[in-house]
Design a protein around this motif. Structure first.
Motif, mmCIF file in Angstrom:
data_model
loop_
_atom_site.group_PDB
_atom_site.id
_atom_site.type_symbol
_atom_site.label_atom_id
_atom_site.label_comp_id
_atom_site.label_asym_id
_atom_site.label_seq_id
_atom_site.Cartn_x
_atom_site.Cartn_y
_atom_site.Cartn_z
ATOM 1 N N TYR A 298 0.825 -1.205 0.000
ATOM 2 C CA TYR A 298 0.000 0.000 0.000
ATOM 3 C C TYR A 298 0.864 1.262 0.000
ATOM 4 C CZ TYR A 298 -3.697 -3.278 1.291
ATOM 5 O OH TYR A 298 -4.566 -4.334 1.301
ATOM 6 N N SER A 299 0.198 2.397 -0.169
ATOM 7 C CA SER A 299 0.869 3.689 -0.048
ATOM 8 C C SER A 299 0.075 4.547 0.925
ATOM 9 C CB SER A 299 0.963 4.387 -1.409
ATOM 10 O OG SER A 299 -0.331 4.793 -1.841
ATOM 11 N N LEU A 300 0.640 5.679 1.301
ATOM 12 C CA LEU A 300 -0.018 6.545 2.279
ATOM 13 C C LEU A 300 -1.362 7.062 1.759
ATOM 14 C CD1 LEU A 300 0.327 7.664 5.109
ATOM 15 C CD2 LEU A 300 1.514 9.642 4.128
ATOM 16 N N THR A 301 -1.538 7.104 0.459
ATOM 17 C CA THR A 301 -2.834 7.523 -0.095
ATOM 18 C C THR A 301 -3.939 6.525 0.229
ATOM 19 O OG1 THR A 301 -2.320 6.474 -2.219
ATOM 20 C CG2 THR A 301 -1.744 8.805 -1.983
ATOM 21 N N ASP A 302 -3.562 5.332 0.678
ATOM 22 C CA ASP A 302 -4.552 4.322 1.070
ATOM 23 C C ASP A 302 -4.920 4.416 2.546
ATOM 24 O OD1 ASP A 302 -4.640 2.901 -1.479
ATOM 25 O OD2 ASP A 302 -2.600 2.213 -0.993
ATOM 26 N N ALA A 303 -4.514 5.476 3.217
ATOM 27 C CA ALA A 303 -4.687 5.564 4.666
ATOM 28 C C ALA A 303 -6.146 5.414 5.089
ATOM 29 C CB ALA A 303 -4.112 6.881 5.186
ATOM 30 N N GLU A 304 -7.062 6.101 4.410
ATOM 31 C CA GLU A 304 -8.472 6.018 4.792
ATOM 32 C C GLU A 304 -9.000 4.599 4.622
ATOM 33 O OE1 GLU A 304 -10.499 8.118 6.351
ATOM 34 O OE2 GLU A 304 -8.670 9.317 6.573
ATOM 35 N N HIS A 305 -8.560 3.937 3.591
ATOM 36 C CA HIS A 305 -8.956 2.538 3.388
ATOM 37 C C HIS A 305 -8.395 1.657 4.500
ATOM 38 C CE1 HIS A 305 -10.147 -1.027 1.107
ATOM 39 N NE2 HIS A 305 -8.947 -1.522 1.364
ATOM 40 N N GLU B 93 1.137 -5.423 9.586
ATOM 41 C CA GLU B 93 2.575 -5.536 9.338
ATOM 42 C C GLU B 93 2.948 -4.915 7.991
ATOM 43 O OE1 GLU B 93 5.884 -9.151 8.885
ATOM 44 O OE2 GLU B 93 3.823 -9.590 9.515
ATOM 45 N N GLN B 94 3.935 -4.051 8.019
ATOM 46 C CA GLN B 94 4.567 -3.446 6.851
ATOM 47 C C GLN B 94 3.563 -3.040 5.771
ATOM 48 O OE1 GLN B 94 8.068 -3.041 7.077
ATOM 49 N NE2 GLN B 94 7.712 -1.570 5.438
ATOM 50 N N PRO B 95 2.678 -2.087 6.074
ATOM 51 C CA PRO B 95 1.716 -1.685 5.045
ATOM 52 C C PRO B 95 2.338 -0.900 3.887
ATOM 53 C CG PRO B 95 1.460 -0.365 7.042
ATOM 54 C CD PRO B 95 2.399 -1.471 7.386
ATOM 55 N N LEU B 96 3.371 -0.095 4.164
ATOM 56 C CA LEU B 96 3.948 0.775 3.143
ATOM 57 C C LEU B 96 5.332 0.279 2.725
ATOM 58 C CD1 LEU B 96 3.031 4.220 4.790
ATOM 59 C CD2 LEU B 96 1.588 2.670 3.422
ATOM 60 N N ALA B 97 5.906 0.955 1.749
ATOM 61 C CA ALA B 97 7.206 0.562 1.208
ATOM 62 C C ALA B 97 8.273 0.543 2.303
ATOM 63 C CB ALA B 97 7.624 1.524 0.095
ATOM 64 N N GLU B 98 9.263 -0.302 2.125
ATOM 65 C CA GLU B 98 10.270 -0.485 3.163
ATOM 66 C C GLU B 98 11.068 0.788 3.434
ATOM 67 O OE1 GLU B 98 14.055 -2.651 1.643
ATOM 68 O OE2 GLU B 98 12.381 -3.568 0.597
ATOM 69 N N ASP B 99 11.222 1.653 2.433
ATOM 70 C CA ASP B 99 11.987 2.880 2.647
ATOM 71 C C ASP B 99 11.103 4.066 3.045
ATOM 72 O OD1 ASP B 99 10.718 3.230 0.226
ATOM 73 O OD2 ASP B 99 12.504 3.867 -0.880
ATOM 74 N N ASP B 100 9.812 3.804 3.257
ATOM 75 C CA ASP B 100 8.888 4.888 3.600
ATOM 76 C C ASP B 100 8.636 4.924 5.109
ATOM 77 O OD1 ASP B 100 7.159 6.980 3.456
ATOM 78 O OD2 ASP B 100 5.534 5.893 2.445
ATOM 79 N N VAL B 101 9.675 5.170 5.873
ATOM 80 C CA VAL B 101 9.519 5.278 7.325
ATOM 81 C C VAL B 101 8.670 6.496 7.668
ATOM 82 C CG1 VAL B 101 10.739 5.604 9.501
ATOM 83 C CG2 VAL B 101 11.666 4.055 7.786
ATOM 84 N N ALA B 102 8.883 7.601 6.957
ATOM 85 C CA ALA B 102 8.089 8.810 7.208
ATOM 86 C C ALA B 102 6.606 8.537 6.970
ATOM 87 C CB ALA B 102 8.573 9.949 6.324
ATOM 88 N N HIS C 200 5.092 5.691 7.344
ATOM 89 C CA HIS C 200 4.606 4.895 8.470
ATOM 90 C C HIS C 200 4.367 5.764 9.705
ATOM 91 C CE1 HIS C 200 6.128 1.297 6.193
ATOM 92 N NE2 HIS C 200 4.992 0.823 6.682
ATOM 93 N N VAL C 201 5.185 6.778 9.886
ATOM 94 C CA VAL C 201 4.977 7.704 10.998
ATOM 95 C C VAL C 201 3.612 8.377 10.868
ATOM 96 C CG1 VAL C 201 5.762 9.844 12.088
ATOM 97 C CG2 VAL C 201 7.433 8.120 11.366
ATOM 98 N N GLU C 202 3.296 8.859 9.674
ATOM 99 C CA GLU C 202 2.013 9.525 9.448
ATOM 100 C C GLU C 202 0.857 8.544 9.558
ATOM 101 O OE1 GLU C 202 1.672 12.815 9.253
ATOM 102 O OE2 GLU C 202 3.830 12.751 9.680
ATOM 103 N N LEU C 203 1.029 7.351 9.016
ATOM 104 C CA LEU C 203 -0.041 6.355 9.071
ATOM 105 C C LEU C 203 -0.321 5.936 10.510
ATOM 106 C CD1 LEU C 203 -1.982 4.601 7.398
ATOM 107 C CD2 LEU C 203 -0.171 2.857 7.302
ATOM 108 N N ALA C 204 0.728 5.821 11.302
ATOM 109 C CA ALA C 204 0.563 5.414 12.705
ATOM 110 C C ALA C 204 -0.298 6.405 13.476
ATOM 111 C CB ALA C 204 1.927 5.263 13.368
ATOM 112 N N LYS C 205 -0.280 7.676 13.075
ATOM 113 C CA LYS C 205 -1.096 8.681 13.746
ATOM 114 C C LYS C 205 -2.578 8.514 13.430
ATOM 115 C CE LYS C 205 2.630 12.127 13.401
ATOM 116 N NZ LYS C 205 3.041 13.398 12.736
ATOM 117 N N LEU C 206 -2.879 7.826 12.322
ATOM 118 C CA LEU C 206 -4.256 7.704 11.854
ATOM 119 C C LEU C 206 -4.924 6.394 12.249
ATOM 120 C CD1 LEU C 206 -3.680 9.065 8.231
ATOM 121 C CD2 LEU C 206 -4.567 10.331 10.200
ATOM 122 N N LEU C 207 -4.111 5.380 12.584
ATOM 123 C CA LEU C 207 -4.658 4.055 12.873
ATOM 124 C C LEU C 207 -4.682 3.773 14.366
ATOM 125 C CD1 LEU C 207 -2.821 1.802 10.220
ATOM 126 C CD2 LEU C 207 -4.976 3.061 9.967
#
Length: 370
Positions: free
Chosen positions: A194-201, A214-223, A225-232
């Motif tokens: 997935y990508s961060l644009t899938d956050a609402e889904h 586990e590991q919803p976004l790309a392995e190099d997208d730590v930033a 994951h930080v944003e997604l963690a705030k939403l979930l």
């Protein structure tokens, strides 16, 4: 301890059922083993990658080349190549953690056997049994998925992990929760699909009371994951993003995850895996040991790691029958939702010569002492 021989054994083992993720679909385990013979003992290790660079940038043919041309010459040039000195010898070679893990693990296994020490004791294990979860691949239909889960629960697995991808997520997860109830420890693994644009889904997964995603976004997208963690509400677990203790410390500090999956082959070996464990324990982050369809060789070594105190969640270390009709070692069997940690020297298991002959494709010598 002096190294006498290093050989690579290519193997193919059919899986008892196909295993599909967002990255690939496998019907067999096609990999290689590394066999190290020293003047005191012998050791074995199992390559964690695949023939193709789909899950990881590393792949079998490339790892073999790196071992032959770069890693083995550096390690065999050491006066007495003990496990504690190997990482420094291999450090000038950039990347290639799976190849490095393979060589370090085989030598570590031999070294522990030479001293009649179980690998778990060397790493700091505190238990003799490890809770076992099971990873369930993507299936063609939801009824097939539910039948598969039902079978694993009947066998005694204490946690179910569902592989997901866009188009195969909310419906199968919801079906599993409705079928098996709120008491089922259920989690999902996206393998970077997935990508961060899938956050609402992805937020809609919160309603299912999952242990983790586990590991919803790309392995190099730590930033990301930080944003997604705030939403979930569902805890994020990082897998592919964690390649070292430094990565783990940074991800935790940034708030990118609340759980870490440690795969020894992905992080460069069991010594770095132990360091990641220590970092997570120091920060109150629970860890668990992931799997790479290991045979009994890698399974035994993963059990030794998973017996450390910070591994408080069920691990993806299943019985041999989960993947193989015939294993390369004595079969590991589930008992009361757990697997026993081998207590013999080294990994504590013996490679069965007849089984190895049946599943070997080729043997190639990487080093022999003159």
């Amino acid at each position: 301890m002096n190294i006498e021989l290093i050989e690579l054994v290519e193997v193919r083992l059919p899986l008892v059922r196909p295993f599909r993720t967002s990255c690939s679909a496998d019907t067999e385990r096609h990999t290689f083993l590394l066999h190290v013979v020293t003047d005191a003992a012998e050791g074995w290790a199992e390559f964690g990658g695949d023939p193709e660079p789909l899950y990881s940038p590393e792949f079998a043919a490339g790892a073999e080349r790196v071992l032959l041309d770069h890693l083995v010459p550096r390690v065999t040039a050491l006066p007495r190549p003990g496990a504690a000195r190997i990482a420094a010898a291999m450090a000038p070679v950039k990347g290639n953690p799976m190849a490095k893990a393979l060589l370090e693990t085989a030598i570590l296994d031999a070294e522990c056997r030479a001293h009649a020490m179980p690998l778990g004791t060397y790493l700091g294990a505190v238990r003799d049994r490890v809770a076992a979860g099971v990873s369930v691949g993507i299936t063609d239909t939801i009824p097939e998925l539910l039948d598969t889960i039902s079978g694993y629960l009947a066998e005694g697995y204490v946690r179910i992990k569902l592989k997901i991808e866009p188009g195969w997520d909310l419906e199968p997860v919801g079906a599993a929760r409705r079928e098996f109830g709120d008491g089922l420890a259920l989690q999902v693994d996206a393998n970077t699909a997935y990508s961060l644009t899938d956050a609402e889904h992805l937020r809609r997964l919160d309603e299912f009371g999952l242990v983790q995603i586990e590991q919803p976004l790309a392995e190099d997208d730590v930033a990301g994951h930080v944003e997604l963690a705030k939403l979930l509400r569902t805890p994020i677990c990082l897998d592919e993003s964690i390649r070292s203790a430094r990565d783990a410390a940074a991800a935790i500090r940034l708030g990118a995850c609340r759980i870490v999956n440690i795969k020894p082959s992905r992080v460069g070996g069991y010594l770095e895996a132990r360091r990641i464990h220590d970092v997570c324990v120091a920060h109150g982050i629970p860890v668990w040991c992931g799997g790479m369809l290991e045979t009994g060789i890698g399974r035994a070594q993963n059990l030794a790691l998973a017996a450390l105190p910070g591994f408080v969640l069920p691990n993806d270390i299943s019985a041999s029958s989960r993947y193989y009709a015939e294993d390369l070692t004595e079969a590991f069997e589930l008992a009361d939702g757990c697997l026993s940690v081998p207590d013999g020297p080294g990994s504590g298991v013996t490679v069965l010569p007849a089984a190895l002959r049946r599943h070997s494709v080729a043997t190639r010598k990487l080093y022999q002492k003159r």
